[in-house]
Design a protein around this motif. Structure first.
Motif: not given
Length: 95
Positions: A7-11, A50-56
């Motif tokens: 994930y990416i956070l905008k601070c 601002v962004f997330k991506c799932e992984f197994t």
């Protein structure tokens, strides 16, 4: 099958924080509440996902997090904005 997330956070200072977790909701709560006082985001709250991506596969998630952390701001913003076509050009260095 357990999922992992990059994930990416905008601070609040307009910087980006990239992380990896197996419990995204809990981790977002921790960032938002200042649970860890030594965390990068503690003094940069509020934060916004601002962004997330799932992984197994957690190993691939960790490798992806490490890769994104090395990226320029422009390349991270292309990823956030789903501008995948721009990613290869942003990876090139100008000499």
């Amino acid at each position: 099958m357990k999922l992992s997330y990059v994930y990416i956070l905008k601070c609040s200072d307009d910087s980006y924080y990239t992380g990896v977790t197996s419990n995204l909701n809990q981790r977002l709560f921790q960032h938002s509440s200042g649970f860890y006082k030594d965390c990068y985001t503690y003094k940069r709250r509020p934060v916004e996902l601002v962004f997330k991506c799932e992984f197994t596969n957690i190993t691939i998630a960790i490798d992806t997090e490490k890769q994104i952390k090395k990226w320029s701001r422009a390349k991270k913003e292309a990823l956030i904005n789903n501008d995948y076509d721009a990613l290869p050009n942003l990876a090139k260095k100008s000499f």
